[in-house]
Design an enzyme around this catalytic site. Structure first.
Site, PDB file in Angstrom:
ATOM      1  N   HIS A  41       0.864  -1.180   0.000  1.00 52.26           N
ATOM      2  CA  HIS A  41       0.000   0.000   0.000  1.00 52.26           C
ATOM      3  C   HIS A  41       0.905   1.236   0.000  1.00 52.26           C
ATOM      4  CE1 HIS A  41      -3.647   2.279   1.141  1.00 52.26           C
ATOM      5  NE2 HIS A  41      -2.885   2.934   2.004  1.00 52.26           N
ATOM      6  N   GLY A 149      -3.265  11.154   6.586  1.00 51.72           N
ATOM      7  CA  GLY A 149      -2.127  12.072   6.661  1.00 51.72           C
ATOM      8  C   GLY A 149      -0.907  11.511   7.376  1.00 51.72           C
ATOM      9  N   PHE A 150      -1.146  10.644   8.350  1.00 54.42           N
ATOM     10  CA  PHE A 150      -0.015  10.155   9.150  1.00 54.42           C
ATOM     11  C   PHE A 150      -0.217   8.695   9.536  1.00 54.42           C
ATOM     12  CE2 PHE A 150      -0.417  14.677   9.717  1.00 54.42           C
ATOM     13  CZ  PHE A 150       0.891  15.127   9.530  1.00 54.42           C
ATOM     14  N   GLY A 151       0.894   7.956   9.613  1.00 54.57           N
ATOM     15  CA  GLY A 151       0.851   6.614  10.167  1.00 54.57           C
ATOM     16  C   GLY A 151       0.875   6.712  11.692  1.00 54.57           C
ATOM     17  N   GLY A 152       0.631   5.586  12.341  1.00 61.26           N
ATOM     18  CA  GLY A 152       0.798   5.517  13.789  1.00 61.26           C
ATOM     19  C   GLY A 152      -0.311   6.137  14.614  1.00 61.26           C
ATOM     20  N   ASP A 182      -8.099   1.137   6.569  1.00 62.34           N
ATOM     21  CA  ASP A 182      -6.757   1.740   6.636  1.00 62.34           C
ATOM     22  C   ASP A 182      -6.684   2.684   7.829  1.00 62.34           C
ATOM     23  OD1 ASP A 182      -4.281   2.865   6.075  1.00 62.34           O
ATOM     24  OD2 ASP A 182      -4.930   3.886   4.234  1.00 62.34           O
ATOM     25  N   GLY A 183      -5.744   2.394   8.736  1.00 68.42           N
ATOM     26  CA  GLY A 183      -5.473   3.291   9.857  1.00 68.42           C
ATOM     27  C   GLY A 183      -5.608   2.606  11.204  1.00 68.42           C
ATOM     28  N   GLY A 184      -4.497   2.530  11.924  1.00 61.92           N
ATOM     29  CA  GLY A 184      -4.524   2.018  13.290  1.00 61.92           C
ATOM     30  C   GLY A 184      -4.775   0.520  13.406  1.00 61.92           C
ATOM     31  N   GLY A 204       0.488  -0.463   8.885  1.00 62.32           N
ATOM     32  CA  GLY A 204       1.721   0.316   8.841  1.00 62.32           C
ATOM     33  C   GLY A 204       2.576   0.101  10.069  1.00 62.32           C
ATOM     34  N   SER A 205       2.457   1.018  11.022  1.00 59.77           N
ATOM     35  CA  SER A 205       3.388   1.031  12.157  1.00 59.77           C
ATOM     36  C   SER A 205       3.398  -0.285  12.941  1.00 59.77           C
ATOM     37  CB  SER A 205       3.063   2.207  13.072  1.00 59.77           C
ATOM     38  OG  SER A 205       1.679   2.269  13.314  1.00 59.77           O
TER      39      SER A 205
HETATM   40  C1  DX5 Z   1      -2.744   7.333   6.683  1.00 54.76           C
HETATM   41  C2  DX5 Z   1      -2.383   6.279   5.667  1.00 54.76           C
HETATM   42  C3  DX5 Z   1      -2.234   4.915   6.200  1.00 54.76           C
HETATM   43  C4  DX5 Z   1      -1.123   4.746   7.211  1.00 54.76           C
HETATM   44  C5  DX5 Z   1      -1.439   3.543   8.034  1.00 54.76           C
HETATM   45  O1  DX5 Z   1      -3.010   8.522   6.020  1.00 54.76           O
HETATM   46  O2  DX5 Z   1      -3.402   6.236   4.668  1.00 54.76           O
HETATM   47  O3  DX5 Z   1      -2.064   3.981   5.132  1.00 54.76           O
HETATM   48  O4  DX5 Z   1       0.138   4.575   6.630  1.00 54.76           O
HETATM   49  O5  DX5 Z   1      -0.519   3.464   9.064  1.00 54.76           O
HETATM   50  P1  DX5 Z   1      -0.867   2.828  10.477  1.00 54.76           P
HETATM   51  O6  DX5 Z   1      -1.171   1.362  10.245  1.00 54.76           O
HETATM   52  O7  DX5 Z   1       0.366   3.064  11.277  1.00 54.76           O
HETATM   53  O8  DX5 Z   1      -2.069   3.546  11.004  1.00 54.76           O
HETATM   54 ZN    ZN Z   2      -3.341   4.621   3.135  1.00 52.72          ZN
END
Ligand code: DX5
Ligand code: ZN
Length: 223
Positions: A41, A149-152, A182-184, A204-205
């Protein structure tokens, strides 16, 4: 050659988010999370649609080479029409645009005309009804469970009813549409998302910080 992009088959798809990779050693960082994963992704941010900037199409060939898996591109950009061609050329198999972005309907047609799979994503505050008119053109519907916008960030459990409603709408459509969340996502929130009907999880994280990512993905697959 990267493998073909899969169709939904009842099997859970696990999608590592490149945003959380270690960019000082991208190849080994992605290779580490690709075992037991289905596709990569790629989060694309323009500093306008979201308050962050990530990477452009240049990352895609590197991602394909490093993991040997296909890639989806999640365009968190104000003007997706500008980036669809370059991401298709770079090798993305599926491109997801946001329903809130400029010219969503035309962008879906543009993606399809290039022979790629098309996805549509909804910010947490955007109702499912915004995506339903497009369901017949979609190969993937992405429900954001954090503000993009952000991971984690922490998973928004209040999005679960939207995931359930999206699953019901996809079932009614009778079409093979992935329902991606997607997210968390971690072991706990993954179970909740899958119980609500998700069949593709972006991770992600939690994945990149796992001691044994392959074992984590294997565990998630058993949900
Ligand atoms: C956020 C992204 C996600 C993010 C997910 O804007 O669309 O794809 O990288 O990261 P985690 O799994 O850490 O929430
Ligand atoms: Zn994403």
């Amino acid at each position: 050659m990267t493998p073909a992009f899969p169709l939904p088959s009842g099997r859970l798809a696990l999608c590592p988010s490149v945003l959380s990779a270690d960019f000082s050693c991208l190849k080994s960082s992605l290779a580490r999370v690709s075992k037991n994963a289905d596709w990569m992704h790629v989060d694309v941010m323009d500093g306008r649609f979201v308050p962050n900037i990530s990477f452009g199409p240049v990352i895609v060939p590197a991602v394909l080479r490093a993991g040997g898996l296909p890639a989806d591109s999640h365009l968190m950009v104000e003007n997706p029409a500008m980036f669809i061609g370059p991401f298709a050329k770079a090798g993305a198999s599926l491109i997801t645009i946001h329903a809130e972005a400029r010219g969503a309907a035309a962008c879906l047609r543009q993606i399809k005309a290039l022979g790629l799979r098309a996805g549509m994503s909804l910010r947490p505050k955007t109702p499912l009804s915004r995506a339903l008119p497009y369901l017949r053109q979609l190969d993937l519907l992405l429900i954001m469970t954090v503000e993009p916008g952000f991971g984690g960030q922490a998973f928004m459990a209040e999005m679960l009813p939207k995931v359930r409603a999206a699953r019901a709408a996809i079932a009614r459509s009778g079409r093979p549409v992935w329902l991606q969340v997607d997210g968390g996502i971690n072991a706990e929130t993954a179970a909740a998302a899958v119980a609500a009907g998700a069949d593709a999880l972006v991770i992600g994280s939690a994945l990149f910080s796992a001691r044994n990512p392959a074992a984590m993905l294997k565990g998630l697959r058993k949900i």
